[in-house]
Design an enzyme around this catalytic site. Structure first.
Site, short mmCIF file in Angstrom:
data_model
loop_
_atom_site.label_atom_id
_atom_site.label_comp_id
_atom_site.label_asym_id
_atom_site.label_seq_id
_atom_site.Cartn_x
_atom_site.Cartn_y
_atom_site.Cartn_z
N THR A 1 41.19 47.72 7.39
CA THR A 1 40.63 47.65 6.04
C THR A 1 41.50 48.33 5.01
OG1 THR A 1 38.43 47.65 7.04
CG2 THR A 1 38.54 48.11 4.70
N GLU A 2 41.58 47.73 3.85
CA GLU A 2 42.32 48.29 2.72
C GLU A 2 41.38 48.42 1.52
OE1 GLU A 2 46.58 46.24 4.02
OE2 GLU A 2 45.68 45.73 2.08
N GLN B 1 34.63 41.60 21.87
CA GLN B 1 34.20 42.86 22.50
C GLN B 1 33.81 43.89 21.45
OE1 GLN B 1 35.73 44.18 26.27
NE2 GLN B 1 36.35 46.14 25.40
N GLU B 2 34.56 43.95 20.34
CA GLU B 2 34.24 44.92 19.30
C GLU B 2 32.83 44.70 18.76
OE1 GLU B 2 35.83 46.43 14.90
OE2 GLU B 2 37.08 45.10 16.11
#
Length: 383
Positions: free
Chosen positions: A127-128, A244-245
């Site tokens: 993320t930014e 999976q996350e």
């Protein structure tokens, strides 16, 4: 007693050992960790000593060679203590598997043993400030210069951002690539690399014990040998691991819901109003019957998904459903359970208050629930 159909006696023993360990080493200190806004590295080291960090890693690198089912147990037991321990699951089940799957032999030998002992604590930097769910539009660049990549950019909301010392950074190695996702690569950046600095620790609404920070890269020279996998393949690697996350996020939310149901049942049985327990009021009974039903539905759905995931099946659509529905349900349950606690539910000394502020972010990270619905709709042939 086994919690899931796939559990063996070894699973049951593993859970019992972990639960006893956490009761002694985490539960008594968790409130202080919340105040400190960080979990001490010494606790990470203890987890490593007990074999609770990355148990799935092959024995050749110091792991136990176990499968994801043990990660499920670790994730659930950590969540029972508090959502601030989510960084352990991120390390075990989200970041380290990238190194296992896409790392070369030298990279595995270099980092995996430390991941198991907590000498290496990992984070993932996607993320930014201007880019969240739209990963293909990241602005952080990594331009090849001889044996180095020169990295420039900023990342935010990075779990383990304070304690972490190895970050999987999503970068653009080809900013002109069309379509944009073909220019994305993954770099492993170590703390102490010139040009890499950590920004402030972020002050969050909930999950206070979980250290979250900003990361800055200014002409940061990362050795080319730290490229994970192939250049330009980063986006496909990320897509491969998101199943999976998101399953891990759904598991945590399910555990939180079960915890809230248990604590609220105990409360309404002991708390009296108008001369009788509030658990005897029809409204309370109906609310808790509804919550208990939702909890059972979530558990049954998750169990089937864990089994499919362990079998190597591609279940992206169903995992997206689970991530969206179970996290939304947990948020609804937190509000209902707080209401049933009355004024005490708004007091920090009651665990329901912490649950109420910890849960909402699960609808946001690992892909917002709006993105989950888009994935479901697309895979139904609607997109």
């Amino acid at each position: 007693m086994a919690r899931y159909r796939f559990e063996t006696d070894e699973h049951v023993l593993f859970r019992e050992t972990l639960r006893k360990f956490l009761a002694k080493k985490a539960v008594p200190h968790y409130e202080q960790w919340e105040k400190d806004k960080v979990i001490p590295v010494s606790f990470w080291k203890q987890l490593g000593e007990m074999g609770f960090l990355c148990p799935q890693v092959e024995e050749a690198y110091g792991g136990l060679g176990l499968d994801f089912s043990y990660g499920v147990i670790i994730g659930e037991e950590m969540e029972r203590v508090g959502a601030g321990l989510t960084g352990v699951g991120l390390h075990n089940d989200i970041v380290v598997p990238y190194i296992e799957s896409f790392g070369n032999e030298a990279q595995k030998q270099r980092w995996l043993p430390g991941c198991i002992t907590a000498d290496v604590i990992t984070g993932v930097a996607m993320t930014e400030p201007g880019t969240g769910s739209d990963l293909a539009s990241i602005q952080t660049t990594a331009i090849k210069d001889g044996d180095f990549y020169v990295v420039n950019g900023q990342k935010t909301f990075i779990t383990n951002g304070v304690n972490g010392n190895l970050f999987l950074v999503v970068v653009k190695t080809d900013p002109a690539a069309q379509p944009k996702h073909r220019g994305i690569s993954l770099l492993l950046v170590e703390e102490g690399t010139p040009g890499f600095t950590k920004g402030r620790q972020l002050d969050k609404v909930g999950m206070h014990a979980q250290d979250t920070a900003e990361l800055y890269f200014e002409d940061c020279r990362v050795p080319a040998r730290n490229l994970l996998g192939e250049e330009g393949k980063g986006f496909s690697y990320l897509m491969e691991k998101l199943q999976q996350e998101r399953l891990v996020v759904a598991l945590s939310a399910q555990t939180a819901s079960e915890d809230m149901l248990a604590m609220t049942l105990d409360y309404v049985k002991s708390r009296e109003a108008f001369g009788k327990s509030i658990g005897s009021f029809q409204n309370t009974q109906f609310k808790l019957a509804e919550i208990a039903t939702k909890v059972e539905l979530g558990k049954a759905f998750l169990e089937s998904l864990i089994e499919d995931h362990l079998a190597g099946k591609e279940i992206v659509t169903k995992v997206s459903m689970a991530k969206y529905w179970i996290t939304e349900t947990a948020r609804e349950i937190s509000a209902e359970c707080m209401q049933l606690h009355g004024g005490y539910g708004y007091m920090e000394e009651y665990k329901i208050a912490r649950r109420y502020r910890d849960i909402p972010v699960a609808s946001i990270y690992a892909g917002t629930n709006e993105i989950m619905k888009l994935i479901i709709a697309k895979n139904m042939g609607l997109g």
